[in-house]
Structures are given as structure tokens and as C-alpha cells.
Design a protein around this motif. Structure first.
Motif, PDB file in Angstrom:
ATOM      1  N   LEU A   4       0.865  -1.167   0.000  1.00 60.56           N
ATOM      2  CA  LEU A   4       0.000   0.000   0.000  1.00 60.56           C
ATOM      3  C   LEU A   4       0.905   1.222   0.000  1.00 60.56           C
ATOM      4  O   LEU A   4       1.761   1.351   0.882  1.00 60.56           O
ATOM      5  CB  LEU A   4      -0.899   0.013   1.241  1.00 60.56           C
ATOM      6  CG  LEU A   4      -1.853  -1.181   1.396  1.00 60.56           C
ATOM      7  CD1 LEU A   4      -2.549  -1.115   2.760  1.00 60.56           C
ATOM      8  CD2 LEU A   4      -2.872  -1.194   0.278  1.00 60.56           C
ATOM      9  N   VAL A   5       0.706   2.103  -0.965  1.00 57.28           N
ATOM     10  CA  VAL A   5       1.529   3.300  -1.070  1.00 57.28           C
ATOM     11  C   VAL A   5       0.635   4.521  -0.904  1.00 57.28           C
ATOM     12  O   VAL A   5      -0.324   4.717  -1.654  1.00 57.28           O
ATOM     13  CB  VAL A   5       2.272   3.362  -2.408  1.00 57.28           C
ATOM     14  CG1 VAL A   5       3.093   4.650  -2.496  1.00 57.28           C
ATOM     15  CG2 VAL A   5       3.184   2.146  -2.562  1.00 57.28           C
ATOM     16  N   GLN A   6       0.966   5.325   0.099  1.00 57.46           N
ATOM     17  CA  GLN A   6       0.149   6.477   0.427  1.00 57.46           C
ATOM     18  C   GLN A   6       0.690   7.761  -0.183  1.00 57.46           C
ATOM     19  O   GLN A   6       1.869   7.832  -0.558  1.00 57.46           O
ATOM     20  CB  GLN A   6       0.051   6.620   1.955  1.00 57.46           C
ATOM     21  CG  GLN A   6      -0.599   5.429   2.629  1.00 57.46           C
ATOM     22  CD  GLN A   6      -0.737   5.613   4.128  1.00 57.46           C
ATOM     23  OE1 GLN A   6      -0.475   4.701   4.907  1.00 57.46           O
ATOM     24  NE2 GLN A   6      -1.163   6.788   4.559  1.00 57.46           N
ATOM     25  N   SER A   7      -0.158   8.751  -0.239  1.00 60.84           N
ATOM     26  CA  SER A   7       0.233  10.058  -0.751  1.00 60.84           C
ATOM     27  C   SER A   7       1.151  10.758   0.245  1.00 60.84           C
ATOM     28  O   SER A   7       1.330  10.321   1.378  1.00 60.84           O
ATOM     29  CB  SER A   7      -1.008  10.902  -1.031  1.00 60.84           C
ATOM     30  OG  SER A   7      -1.909  10.858   0.068  1.00 60.84           O
ATOM     31  N   GLY A   8       1.733  11.847  -0.203  1.00 58.08           N
ATOM     32  CA  GLY A   8       2.771  12.523   0.559  1.00 58.08           C
ATOM     33  C   GLY A   8       2.257  13.397   1.690  1.00 58.08           C
ATOM     34  O   GLY A   8       1.052  13.571   1.866  1.00 58.08           O
ATOM     35  N   PRO A   9       3.198  13.967   2.454  1.00 55.98           N
ATOM     36  CA  PRO A   9       2.827  14.766   3.617  1.00 55.98           C
ATOM     37  C   PRO A   9       2.040  16.013   3.232  1.00 55.98           C
ATOM     38  O   PRO A   9       2.178  16.535   2.121  1.00 55.98           O
ATOM     39  CB  PRO A   9       4.181  15.135   4.235  1.00 55.98           C
ATOM     40  CG  PRO A   9       5.161  14.987   3.133  1.00 55.98           C
ATOM     41  CD  PRO A   9       4.637  13.891   2.253  1.00 55.98           C
ATOM     42  N   GLU A  10       1.224  16.449   4.184  1.00 60.81           N
ATOM     43  CA  GLU A  10       0.389  17.622   3.945  1.00 60.81           C
ATOM     44  C   GLU A  10       0.479  18.572   5.138  1.00 60.81           C
ATOM     45  O   GLU A  10       0.607  18.137   6.279  1.00 60.81           O
ATOM     46  CB  GLU A  10      -1.070  17.209   3.722  1.00 60.81           C
ATOM     47  CG  GLU A  10      -1.290  16.282   2.535  1.00 60.81           C
ATOM     48  CD  GLU A  10      -2.733  16.291   2.050  1.00 60.81           C
ATOM     49  OE1 GLU A  10      -3.362  17.358   2.091  1.00 60.81           O
ATOM     50  OE2 GLU A  10      -3.204  15.222   1.630  1.00 60.81           O
ATOM     51  N   VAL A  11       0.395  19.859   4.828  1.00 59.21           N
ATOM     52  CA  VAL A  11       0.295  20.893   5.843  1.00 59.21           C
ATOM     53  C   VAL A  11      -0.979  21.684   5.541  1.00 59.21           C
ATOM     54  O   VAL A  11      -1.149  22.175   4.418  1.00 59.21           O
ATOM     55  CB  VAL A  11       1.519  21.829   5.838  1.00 59.21           C
ATOM     56  CG1 VAL A  11       1.350  22.911   6.903  1.00 59.21           C
ATOM     57  CG2 VAL A  11       2.794  21.030   6.082  1.00 59.21           C
ATOM     58  N   LYS A  12      -1.841  21.745   6.524  1.00 62.74           N
ATOM     59  CA  LYS A  12      -3.141  22.383   6.329  1.00 62.74           C
ATOM     60  C   LYS A  12      -3.402  23.411   7.434  1.00 62.74           C
ATOM     61  O   LYS A  12      -2.886  23.302   8.544  1.00 62.74           O
ATOM     62  CB  LYS A  12      -4.257  21.330   6.355  1.00 62.74           C
ATOM     63  CG  LYS A  12      -4.175  20.300   5.234  1.00 62.74           C
ATOM     64  CD  LYS A  12      -4.480  20.916   3.906  1.00 62.74           C
ATOM     65  CE  LYS A  12      -4.513  19.889   2.792  1.00 62.74           C
ATOM     66  NZ  LYS A  12      -4.810  20.501   1.467  1.00 62.74           N
ATOM     67  N   LYS A  13      -4.243  24.367   7.103  1.00 65.37           N
ATOM     68  CA  LYS A  13      -4.677  25.346   8.098  1.00 65.37           C
ATOM     69  C   LYS A  13      -5.957  24.856   8.757  1.00 65.37           C
ATOM     70  O   LYS A  13      -6.745  24.110   8.149  1.00 65.37           O
ATOM     71  CB  LYS A  13      -4.901  26.697   7.434  1.00 65.37           C
ATOM     72  CG  LYS A  13      -3.614  27.328   6.881  1.00 65.37           C
ATOM     73  CD  LYS A  13      -3.794  28.787   6.599  1.00 65.37           C
ATOM     74  CE  LYS A  13      -2.513  29.390   6.037  1.00 65.37           C
ATOM     75  NZ  LYS A  13      -1.390  29.243   6.997  1.00 65.37           N
ATOM     76  N   PRO A  14      -6.190  25.256   9.986  1.00 70.70           N
ATOM     77  CA  PRO A  14      -7.434  24.878  10.670  1.00 70.70           C
ATOM     78  C   PRO A  14      -8.648  25.245   9.828  1.00 70.70           C
ATOM     79  O   PRO A  14      -8.697  26.320   9.218  1.00 70.70           O
ATOM     80  CB  PRO A  14      -7.374  25.695  11.968  1.00 70.70           C
ATOM     81  CG  PRO A  14      -5.919  25.879  12.213  1.00 70.70           C
ATOM     82  CD  PRO A  14      -5.305  26.050  10.857  1.00 70.70           C
ATOM     83  N   GLY A  15      -9.602  24.319   9.782  1.00 76.93           N
ATOM     84  CA  GLY A  15     -10.811  24.541   9.004  1.00 76.93           C
ATOM     85  C   GLY A  15     -10.738  24.005   7.593  1.00 76.93           C
ATOM     86  O   GLY A  15     -11.784  23.859   6.926  1.00 76.93           O
ATOM     87  N   ALA A  16      -9.547  23.697   7.126  1.00 75.34           N
ATOM     88  CA  ALA A  16      -9.371  23.168   5.776  1.00 75.34           C
ATOM     89  C   ALA A  16      -9.738  21.688   5.726  1.00 75.34           C
ATOM     90  O   ALA A  16     -10.083  21.070   6.733  1.00 75.34           O
ATOM     91  CB  ALA A  16      -7.935  23.385   5.307  1.00 75.34           C
ATOM     92  N   SER A  17      -9.642  21.128   4.513  1.00 77.85           N
ATOM     93  CA  SER A  17      -9.884  19.711   4.304  1.00 77.85           C
ATOM     94  C   SER A  17      -8.621  19.056   3.781  1.00 77.85           C
ATOM     95  O   SER A  17      -7.731  19.717   3.239  1.00 77.85           O
ATOM     96  CB  SER A  17     -11.018  19.503   3.286  1.00 77.85           C
ATOM     97  OG  SER A  17     -12.225  20.034   3.759  1.00 77.85           O
ATOM     98  N   MET A  18      -8.549  17.750   3.937  1.00 75.22           N
ATOM     99  CA  MET A  18      -7.438  16.988   3.387  1.00 75.22           C
ATOM    100  C   MET A  18      -7.984  15.698   2.793  1.00 75.22           C
ATOM    101  O   MET A  18      -9.067  15.224   3.170  1.00 75.22           O
ATOM    102  CB  MET A  18      -6.415  16.641   4.464  1.00 75.22           C
ATOM    103  CG  MET A  18      -6.914  15.640   5.481  1.00 75.22           C
ATOM    104  SD  MET A  18      -5.574  14.924   6.427  1.00 75.22           S
ATOM    105  CE  MET A  18      -6.461  13.771   7.457  1.00 75.22           C
ATOM    106  N   LYS A  19      -7.234  15.141   1.855  1.00 68.90           N
ATOM    107  CA  LYS A  19      -7.626  13.874   1.252  1.00 68.90           C
ATOM    108  C   LYS A  19      -6.363  13.041   1.050  1.00 68.90           C
ATOM    109  O   LYS A  19      -5.471  13.445   0.296  1.00 68.90           O
ATOM    110  CB  LYS A  19      -8.336  14.096  -0.085  1.00 68.90           C
ATOM    111  CG  LYS A  19      -9.011  12.853  -0.633  1.00 68.90           C
ATOM    112  CD  LYS A  19      -9.881  13.203  -1.833  1.00 68.90           C
ATOM    113  CE  LYS A  19     -10.697  12.017  -2.323  1.00 68.90           C
ATOM    114  NZ  LYS A  19     -11.600  12.369  -3.447  1.00 68.90           N
ATOM    115  N   VAL A  20      -6.292  11.919   1.737  1.00 68.96           N
ATOM    116  CA  VAL A  20      -5.138  11.030   1.667  1.00 68.96           C
ATOM    117  C   VAL A  20      -5.489   9.847   0.767  1.00 68.96           C
ATOM    118  O   VAL A  20      -6.579   9.288   0.876  1.00 68.96           O
ATOM    119  CB  VAL A  20      -4.740  10.538   3.072  1.00 68.96           C
ATOM    120  CG1 VAL A  20      -3.554   9.579   2.992  1.00 68.96           C
ATOM    121  CG2 VAL A  20      -4.418  11.713   3.975  1.00 68.96           C
ATOM    122  N   SER A  21      -4.581   9.489  -0.104  1.00 69.61           N
ATOM    123  CA  SER A  21      -4.811   8.340  -0.970  1.00 69.61           C
ATOM    124  C   SER A  21      -3.948   7.165  -0.552  1.00 69.61           C
ATOM    125  O   SER A  21      -2.904   7.323   0.095  1.00 69.61           O
ATOM    126  CB  SER A  21      -4.526   8.700  -2.429  1.00 69.61           C
ATOM    127  OG  SER A  21      -3.146   8.963  -2.615  1.00 69.61           O
TER     128      SER A  21
END
Lengths: 120, 110
Positions: A4-21
Motif C-alpha cells: 500500500l503506497v500512500q500520498s505525501g505529507p500535507e500541511v493544512k490550516k485549521p478549518g481546511a480539508s485533506m484527502k489522503v490516498s
């Protein structure tokens, strides 16, 4: 090999959304489901939810019901986990893991993890 | 606070034996299979034991586990410094309709 290979690191601001694959290879994606687990800094493992690779049926931990959506794309053998309204305490490493067939709740193959930092 | 209780830490000398417990209730361990995982710093969890006491290929036979009633136990014999890691139990909880991890146990090999 099975992986299983996941997507890379993310930096988000509060209130934002994220999507990991989470892209699966080496096995029949339709037979197994994918669980999502996270580990906040200095904390233990936390089960978030599960999606069937066969029919897309999901079940989630109560605390994530209203903010997390799990989906799959069987054509690409990829699972996705989307989280909305991010907070600072969502900062964690997020893992996908294959749930094996069999009577027990067993996660036999794990992705490498995706680091998500939520910060203003 | 996890519904499965593990000791926060255990320690033993190289070559010795250590036991890690995982205590639950009839909604979880008492009526479901247990699996065990170890997490080395900076790496993804790895399956050690499944279906209470079965070892996947790749898990040394120094690792064994059992379940009795509402508790499960992981035993490690012949401890090695490379065994230093965090260990977690996992099972399904029928009341929560969710999988649950234990709080984790940090193993130190002195």
C-alpha cells in the motif's frame, strides 16, 4: 509484492480539508477492505474506520462520523480518506491498512503513513 | 482512554521473557479475536499475531500470544534490543461497532 503506497505529507490550516490516498498493488483490491488508522504525536494508534473493497460499504468510529469520508476507486485500486474541518489535534500520521480475510479483525499490510500537520 | 487496557511500559533484560497484557470485556476481547502489532519509531505498524495466537510468516517464534476470557497476552522470549518498540492489541468491539486498539505498551530492553 503486496503493498500500500500512500500520498505525501500535507500541511493544512485549521478549518481546511485533506484527502489522503492509498494505492494498493499485488493483490485483488476487490476482495479486501481498507482500514484507516491514525497516530498523533506521542499518542497511541486510533482506528478511524473501514471501507470494503468489494461494495464500498463503510463504518467509522463515532468521533469521525461527521467529518470523514472514505471512498475507493476500484479501477485504480486506490482508497481515499477525506477529512473536513481540520483542527490542530488532527495533526497525526495517517495510515491505511488492509484488513485480511478471516474471523479476526486483522490488519496485515500497512501503508507507509502520511504525515498531516494542521497549523495556522 | 481506550476500552482495551495495556500497561504503559514493560522492561526486561536481553535474553529474558516479557509479557504484555491487554484487558477488555465481553463486548470486545471476550467475544472476538485479538491481533497484536508492534511499532518501531518512525515506522508503520507491523502485524505480529492474528486470530489470538497465530503468527504470520515473518514473525519469529519468540513471539506468542493467547487469550483467556476478556484478556489477551503477548509473550516475547529471548528478548533482543531490536524488540524495543511499542506494542498494541486490536480487536472488534460489538457495542461500539468499531475496532479498538489498546493504549499501547512501550517495551524497553535494558
Amino acid at each position: 509484492q503486496i503493498q500500500l503506497v500512500q500520498s505525501g505529507p500535507e500541511v493544512k490550516k485549521p478549518g481546511a480539508s485533506m484527502k489522503v490516498s492509498c494505492k494498493a498493488s499485488g493483490y485483488d483490491f476487490n476482495i479486501y477492505g481498507i482500514a484507516w488508522v491514525r497516530q498523533a504525536p506521542g499518542q497511541g494508534l486510533e482506528w478511524m474506520g473501514y471501507i470494503s473493497g468489494y461494495n464500498g460499504h463503510t463504518n467509522s468510529a463515532q468521533m469521525f462520523l461527521d467529518r470523514v469520508t472514505m471512498t475507493t476507486d476500484t479501477s485504480s485500486s486506490t482508497a481515499y480518506m477525506e477529512m473536513r474541518s481540520l483542527r490542530s489535534d488532527d495533526t497525526a500520521v495517517y495510515y491505511c491498512a488492509r484488513r485480511s480475510t478471516g474471523p479476526g479483525y486483522t490488519l496485515d499490510v500497512w501503508g507507509q503513513g502520511t504525515s498531516v500537520t494542521v497549523s495556522s | 482512554q481506550s476500552v482495551l487496557t495495556q500497561p504503559p511500559s514493560v522492561s526486561a533484560a536481553p535474553g529474558q521473557k516479557v509479557t504484555i497484557s491487554c484487558s477488555g470485556n465481553t463486548s470486545n476481547i471476550g467475544n472476538n479475536y485479538v491481533s497484536w502489532y508492534h511499532v518501531l519509531p518512525g515506522t508503520a505498524p507491523k502485524l505480529l499475531i492474528y486470530d489470538n495466537n497465530r503468527r504470520p510468516s515473518g514473525t519469529p517464534d519468540r513471539f506468542s500470544a493467547s487469550k483467556s476470557g476478556t484478556s489477551a497476552t503477548l509473550d516475547i522470549i529471548g528478548l533482543q534490543t531490536g524488540d524495543e518498540a511499542d506494542y498494541y492489541c486490536l480487536t472488534w468491539d460489538n457495542s461500539l461497532s468499531a475496532a479498538v486498539f489498546g493504549g499501547g505498551t512501550k517495551l524497553t530492553v535494558l
